[in-house]
Design a protein around this motif. Structure first.
Motif, mmCIF file in Angstrom:
data_model
loop_
_atom_site.group_PDB
_atom_site.id
_atom_site.type_symbol
_atom_site.label_atom_id
_atom_site.label_comp_id
_atom_site.label_asym_id
_atom_site.label_seq_id
_atom_site.Cartn_x
_atom_site.Cartn_y
_atom_site.Cartn_z
ATOM 1 N N ILE A 1 -5.882 -9.996 -7.152
ATOM 2 C CA ILE A 1 -4.692 -9.504 -6.462
ATOM 3 C C ILE A 1 -4.532 -8.052 -6.870
ATOM 4 O O ILE A 1 -4.371 -7.745 -8.054
ATOM 5 C CB ILE A 1 -3.458 -10.337 -6.844
ATOM 6 C CG1 ILE A 1 -3.689 -11.806 -6.467
ATOM 7 C CG2 ILE A 1 -2.197 -9.799 -6.170
ATOM 8 C CD1 ILE A 1 -2.674 -12.763 -7.066
ATOM 9 N N THR A 2 -4.578 -7.128 -5.895
ATOM 10 C CA THR A 2 -4.712 -5.720 -6.235
ATOM 11 C C THR A 2 -3.836 -4.824 -5.372
ATOM 12 O O THR A 2 -3.614 -5.100 -4.198
ATOM 13 C CB THR A 2 -6.189 -5.278 -6.109
ATOM 14 O OG1 THR A 2 -6.283 -3.874 -6.341
ATOM 15 C CG2 THR A 2 -6.765 -5.615 -4.734
ATOM 16 N N ASP A 3 -3.353 -3.744 -5.986
ATOM 17 C CA ASP A 3 -2.643 -2.697 -5.257
ATOM 18 C C ASP A 3 -3.603 -1.742 -4.565
ATOM 19 O O ASP A 3 -3.165 -0.885 -3.801
ATOM 20 C CB ASP A 3 -1.763 -1.879 -6.220
ATOM 21 C CG ASP A 3 -0.511 -2.625 -6.641
ATOM 22 O OD1 ASP A 3 -0.053 -3.495 -5.876
ATOM 23 O OD2 ASP A 3 0.007 -2.335 -7.734
ATOM 24 N N ALA A 4 -4.894 -1.860 -4.855
ATOM 25 C CA ALA A 4 -5.878 -0.916 -4.322
ATOM 26 C C ALA A 4 -7.091 -1.657 -3.761
ATOM 27 O O ALA A 4 -8.212 -1.487 -4.251
ATOM 28 C CB ALA A 4 -6.309 0.060 -5.410
ATOM 29 N N PRO A 5 -6.897 -2.488 -2.737
ATOM 30 C CA PRO A 5 -8.043 -3.257 -2.220
ATOM 31 C C PRO A 5 -9.136 -2.369 -1.639
ATOM 32 O O PRO A 5 -10.322 -2.689 -1.758
ATOM 33 C CB PRO A 5 -7.410 -4.138 -1.133
ATOM 34 C CG PRO A 5 -6.145 -3.442 -0.755
ATOM 35 C CD PRO A 5 -5.660 -2.792 -2.012
#
Length: 279
Positions: free
Chosen positions: A259-263
């Motif tokens: 789970i990422t803020d920067a996919p």
């Protein structure tokens, strides 16, 4: 994949509507069962790359195809309307102040998101969406993760999901095991997130009968992450990952989702020893 630079928010929405679904999904309605072995989740749409919890940001993340799940937060207005917003208050991301729960549907239409100047590209202020709007735009086209910030919203959220036939396409996320149990009893897919501190004392195997995804803090100790992976819960994803090194560590420990803020950034940097995945 679509490269998303220098587009306005309106152009982002238009492009997403005109673009076909990401190729990896084919033409069938998408469910959680179709997710790849390693799953990437765009946290709040990818909050380091797009305006968080915005329709334009979700449209951009969808069109890029670098994440297979879109995550948004849900809150309840005073008249019961479910809206997409993270904080209990408005001032951090919008042009309004005060508590979200004091507004009604008419008030919500006057709120405008303020895109952070640090974001890449050009983004215009826009009205934050309702949950129904997100489900109608993206439901069945990509897996959605909806976090329940207010327990009062669980029943109405279940009704929205069921009425659209999306019970296998939407994960309902919470930090509360009892709320996850209630969601499971309502026939929903459940995701339970836990902080690094909580994981120290957790016994995740207790939740395996009603939790579909265990959402673990990437800062947790190795032993705690391994215990989560061995819990018997079908999927274990780690939040909120922003660097390749963080990603590589949680995957090496057995997590099968990030789970990422920067996919977009993580998708451009290969995993160590990674092979192309297949759904």
């Amino acid at each position: 994949m679509v490269t998303w630079t220098g587009l306005t928010a309106s152009a982002a929405c238009a492009a997403a509507l005109l673009s076909p679904p990401p190729l990896e999904w084919g033409t069938a309605p998408l469910t959680v069962d179709a997710l790849p072995r390693i799953t990437y989740v765009a946290h709040r749409g990818g909050a380091r790359e797009v305006p968080e919890n915005s329709m334009a940001g979700l449209a951009a993340a969808y069109a890029r195809g670098t994440a297979q799940v879109l995550d948004v937060d849900t809150r309840v207005l005073r008249d019961g309307l479910l809206v997409v917003h993270h904080d209990p208050t408005l001032h951090r991301t919008t042009d309004h102040s005060g508590e979200v729960r004091t507004l009604d549907a008419r008030d919500w239409r006057t709120v405008r998101l303020r895109p952070a100047p640090s974001l890449p590209g050009r983004w215009r202020p826009e009205r934050p969406p309702t949950v129904a709007e997100v489900l109608d735009r993206f439901g069945g086209r990509i897996v959605l993760m909806l976090e329940v910030k207010d327990p009062r919203g669980l029943g109405p959220l279940a009704a929205l999901i069921r009425s659209r036939g999306l019970t296998r396409s939407v994960l309902v996320n919470t930090n509360d095991p009892e709320l996850a149990r209630r969601a499971d009893r309502l026939g929903l897919l459940t995701q339970l997130w836990r902080s690094a501190r909580q994981l120290r004392g957790d016994r995740p195997e207790r939740w395996r009968s009603y939790v579909d995804v265990l959402d673990v803090d990437h800062r947790a100790r190795d032993a705690d992450l391994r215990r989560a992976v061995r819990s018997g819960i079908p999927r274990v994803w780690a939040h909120t990952v922003v660097t390749p090194a963080q990603r590589d560590r949680v995957l090496a420990l057995g997590c099968d989702g990030v789970i990422t803020d920067a996919p977009g950034r993580l998708a451009r940097v290969a995993q160590r020893g990674a092979r192309p995945w297949r759904a």
